[in-house]
Enzyme design. Structure first.
Site, short mmCIF file in Angstrom:
data_model
loop_
_atom_site.label_atom_id
_atom_site.label_comp_id
_atom_site.label_asym_id
_atom_site.label_seq_id
_atom_site.Cartn_x
_atom_site.Cartn_y
_atom_site.Cartn_z
CB SER A 1 -0.93 0.02 1.22
OG SER A 1 -0.16 -0.10 2.40
CG ASP B 1 -5.42 4.59 6.75
OD1 ASP B 1 -4.25 4.51 7.18
OD2 ASP B 1 -5.78 3.97 5.73
CG HIS C 1 -2.18 3.17 4.52
ND1 HIS C 1 -3.41 2.65 4.84
CD2 HIS C 1 -1.45 2.13 4.03
CE1 HIS C 1 -3.45 1.36 4.54
NE2 HIS C 1 -2.27 1.01 4.05
#
Ligand SMILES: *[C@@H]1O[C@H](CO)[C@@H](O)[C@H](O)[C@H]1NC(C)=O
Ligand SMILES: *[C@@H]1O[C@H](CO)[C@@H](O)[C@H](O)[C@H]1NC(C)=O
Ligand SMILES: *[C@@H]1O[C@H](CO)[C@@H](O)[C@H](O)[C@H]1NC(C)=O
Ligand SMILES: *[C@@H]1O[C@H](CO)[C@@H](O)[C@H](O)[C@H]1NC(C)=O
Ligand SMILES: *[C@@H]1O[C@H](CO)[C@@H](O)[C@H](O)[C@H]1NC(C)=O
Ligand SMILES: *[C@@H]1O[C@H](CO)[C@@H](O)[C@H](O)[C@H]1NC(C)=O
Length: 389
Positions: free
Chosen positions: A47, A352, A355
């Site tokens: 990610s 979040d 991240h």
């Protein structure tokens, strides 16, 4: 040269390999100090650099993801752009399309094989039943293998496809970027492994990484830009899950960061070996860890606040809990709550709980692109050279 195709009939892949033979002599010796002109970027990872792969495969991200830059969810686990987006822009290239995205993609200037929740080693639990991406690094390599071959077949069909695929000769001239490893550590920490056991698994993870670099090199990749892993022990998902962890002076979970440091130490060693095994390849090791960690030790110096607290989350000291995650609507004590963004994501580090914000990604990009955090100390725009001479 690992081209098995020389005696076979001419396929796109064999053209590609023959082309490389010529290109290698152009690359070496290095023409000193000239800025690189990468026609494409091929990215592999998780990610930290996923521009829409996992979201396309499973479910598009919800608002407020993407709100800062794209003003809508953009498949990225951030409020805006990622480091890889800033890298692409710095070379005048468009944002990378995710290989797995079937809608509106354009691979002329590269492709992104990264998916969120990807590991280097085979995942032990897979989304949606488990937690990790089925597209671990080996799978990303398999996808890249067919991408080289099939993109050229598709290109030949002409029409609208002609201008959506890279040129064959762009593969050896492209930059190959990597940011993976965090989820291998997370898989251990969140599984039933002790910190020592996760630490002991690091050499296997790094070996697997090296094998993939060699395999991608065999397909013709030459120029590598490899990020190390960040301080996982500073992320709310670790801090909230392991509240008994011993903290360092920045408030990060010390032992979890030590495992990340050991991973980085082994990765750096592996890259030293890769440079010997792949003498034609400029390979840059990039110390993203140190830059990210400075956001926790000196946030105010760089214009950030509450680095350990999620901007978009709910509950607890770190604004991260099992009540719900960013973008969810949850019922708390009978009332519905939308888990949205904090007021000023532009001064926040963590988006979040897992991240980084766009602001943090921009900060990291600005630091790592200078070469100050690279080994060898080559700026990003010089990453086609093996060293500064
Ligand atoms: C995908 O996201 C939508 C919108 O948030 C949600 O309603 C739906 O349940 C999700 N689907 C899956 C399979 O998670
Ligand atoms: C795809 O990108 C290339 C390079 O940026 C551009 O020339 C081409 O027009 C794009 N194709 C489409 C269909 O947008
Ligand atoms: C950890 O062990 C417990 C008890 O044996 C088990 O219930 C749980 O599923 C395990 N978790 C993982 C991620 O393996
Ligand atoms: C991880 O293993 C290395 C090598 O054995 C050791 O030097 C290091 O202290 C270990 N770190 C942790 C956190 O266990
Ligand atoms: C729900 O309400 C109770 C009683 O007012 C309170 O103690 C608790 O913190 C609330 N829970 C949440 C998640 O806000
Ligand atoms: C925590 O997340 C909420 C969204 O649920 C946000 O409104 C709030 O500003 C965040 N808190 C902090 C301190 O950032």
């Amino acid at each position: 040269m690992d081209c098995p195709t020389m005696t076979m009939s001419v396929s796109p892949l064999s053209c590609f390999c023959m082309f490389l033979l010529c290109y290698a002599t152009v690359l070496n010796p290095v023409s000193a100090m000239q800025s690189c002109d990468f026609p494409a970027i091929f990215n592999f990872g998780d990610s930290n650099s996923d521009t829409g792969g996992l979201a396309a495969a499973f479910n598009w991200t919800n608002p407020p993801y993407g709100e800062t830059f794209f003003h809508m969810p953009a498949g990225r686990f951030s409020d805006g752009r990622l480091i890889i987006d800033f890298i692409a822009t710095s070379f005048g290239l468009p944002f990378l399309s995710a290989y797995l995205n079937s809608l509106g993609t354009n691979f002329t200037n590269g492709a992104n094989f990264a998916t969120s929740a990807s590991t280097t080693t085979p995942p032990r639990s897979i989304i949606p039943v488990g937690e990790f991406s089925p597209f671990y690094l080996d799978a990303q390599y398999w996808q890249f293998t067919q991408f080289i071959y099939r993109s050229q077949i598709i290109k030949k069909t002409g029409g609208i496809y002609k201008n959506l695929m890279p040129e064959l000769e762009d593969f050896p001239k492209a930059l190959y970027t990597f940011d993976i490893g965090q989820n291998d550590l997370a898989q251990g920490f969140f599984g039933n492994m002790s910190i020592e056991e996760v630490n002991a698994s690091v050499p296997d993870i790094v070996n697997r990484f090296s094998t993939n670099i060699k395999n991608i090199y065999k397909l013709g990749a030459r120029m590598f830009w490899i990020h190390n892993t960040g301080p996982i022990g500073c992320l709310p998902y670790i801090l909230a899950t392991f509240p008994a962890a011993q903290m360092d002076s920045a408030g990060c979970a010390r032992a979890y960061n030590e495992v990340a440091q050991y991973f980085n130490y082994m990765l750096k060693e592996a890259i030293v070996q890769l440079r010997k095994d792949l003498p034609l390849a400029p390979i840059t090791y990039v110390d993203v860890y140190s830059v990210k960690y400075s956001l926790y030790t000196e946030p105010h110096k760089y214009g950030f606040e509450h680095p350990l607290v999620a901007c978009c989350g709910y509950g607890g000291k770190y604004n991260f809990s099992s009540v719900g995650v960013c973008g969810d609507t949850v019922t708390v004590n009978g009332s519905q709550i939308f888990i949205g963004s904090c007021e000023r994501p532009s001064v926040r580090v963590n988006w979040d709980g897992v991240h980084y914000t766009e602001a943090a990604a921009k900060f990291v990009f600005d630091k790592i692109s200078t070469g100050e955090f690279s080994d060898p100390p080559v700026p990003l725009r010089m990453a086609c050279h093996s060293k500064l001479d």
